[in-house]
Write an enzyme that holds these catalytic residues in place. Structure first.
Site, mmCIF file in Angstrom:
data_model
loop_
_atom_site.group_PDB
_atom_site.id
_atom_site.type_symbol
_atom_site.label_atom_id
_atom_site.label_comp_id
_atom_site.label_asym_id
_atom_site.label_seq_id
_atom_site.Cartn_x
_atom_site.Cartn_y
_atom_site.Cartn_z
ATOM 1 N N HIS A 91 29.466 27.391 8.812
ATOM 2 C CA HIS A 91 28.720 27.319 7.549
ATOM 3 C C HIS A 91 27.492 26.426 7.669
ATOM 4 O O HIS A 91 27.343 25.639 8.619
ATOM 5 C CB HIS A 91 29.628 26.780 6.440
ATOM 6 C CG HIS A 91 30.145 25.395 6.750
ATOM 7 N ND1 HIS A 91 29.394 24.253 6.567
ATOM 8 C CD2 HIS A 91 31.338 24.983 7.245
ATOM 9 C CE1 HIS A 91 30.094 23.189 6.937
ATOM 10 N NE2 HIS A 91 31.280 23.601 7.358
ATOM 11 N N GLU B 278 38.961 25.217 6.981
ATOM 12 C CA GLU B 278 38.868 24.139 7.956
ATOM 13 C C GLU B 278 40.234 23.495 8.201
ATOM 14 O O GLU B 278 41.136 23.558 7.353
ATOM 15 C CB GLU B 278 37.859 23.085 7.467
ATOM 16 C CG GLU B 278 37.598 21.934 8.442
ATOM 17 C CD GLU B 278 37.061 22.362 9.807
ATOM 18 O OE1 GLU B 278 37.828 23.027 10.535
ATOM 19 O OE2 GLU B 278 35.915 22.006 10.141
#
Length: 225
Positions: free
Chosen positions: A8, A82
């Site tokens: 990202h 994550e």
């Protein structure tokens, strides 16, 4: 098939050097939004058949320009988020960074029993990330997509590729940076396994989009001070 694992864009937590893994997480900085737009332009000629993002909103914002360019829906998939920082969450100090990244790189080396402080062990991470990638591949095969893009996270991508891809062991994953919008490209499938074909650790729009002042712990060389 080709699997593009895209980190990202930059977040406020990356700038502060925070271990920021909670849901739903922050959005992007102004630089992070420019990184996302540049990433989409850099992938304009890729024949991407499907686009996935994690349940953390920073990946969905990053994926949006790519979705517009290729006229794709963003499919939010559980399991791509994550690696949870446990009791290290929101810490910014070097020792916390070292403990977090040391733990996840040990998983890439195969030590899946090691546990993040008050967090998951390697078995839990690989179980959920493997399951998500298996879903991506199954859908791609059914719909005959040759290339699929997955927007995920720095530690998750480095750790998973370090164990699962030929050409990217744990030492490789530790040494090779993965800056915001960096891309790890793999070829293969679940049955045959994966081979690393490209590791673009810098922002794909060019070094002008890098932020050398950010404290970002999950993108840098683990061996670096």
């Amino acid at each position: 098939m080709k699997l593009l694992l895209i980190r990202h864009g930059e977040t406020p937590g990356n700038v502060l050097g925070q271990l920021d893994t909670d849901h739903p997480g922050p959005g992007l900085t102004e630089l992070g939004e420019r990184q996302a737009e540049a990433m989409a332009r850099a992938l304009a000629n890729e024949r991407i058949g499907a686009l996935y993002a994690s349940t953390l909103i920073r990946t969905q914002i990053t994926a949006a320009p790519l979705a517009r360019l290729h006229t794709l829906d963003i499919e939010v998939l559980d399991g791509l988020h994550e690696i949870e920082a446990g009791s290290l969450e929101k810490l910014t100090d070097h020792e916390a960074h070292k403990r977090y990244m040391g733990t996840v790189i040990s998983w890439a080396a195969g030590d899946l029993d090691r546990r993040m402080p008050a967090g998951p062990d390697g078995h839990a991470f690989f179980e959920r990330f493997d399951a998500a990638i298996a879903q991506v591949v199954e859908r791609a095969e059914r719909q005959q997509h040759g290339t699929v893009a997955v927007v995920s996270h720095g530690a998750a991508i480095r750790t998973w590729a370090g164990l699962r891809a030929d050409g990217a062991d744990h030492e490789f994953a530790a040494r090779h940076v993965l800056a915001n919008t960096g891309i790890v490209a793999l070829e293969g499938d679940v049955a045959a396994g994966w081979t690393l074909i490209h590791w673009d650790g810098s922002p794909v729009g060019g070094l002008a989009l890098a932020d050398p002042t950010a404290g970002d712990p999950t993108g840098r060389d683990v061996a670096a001070p």
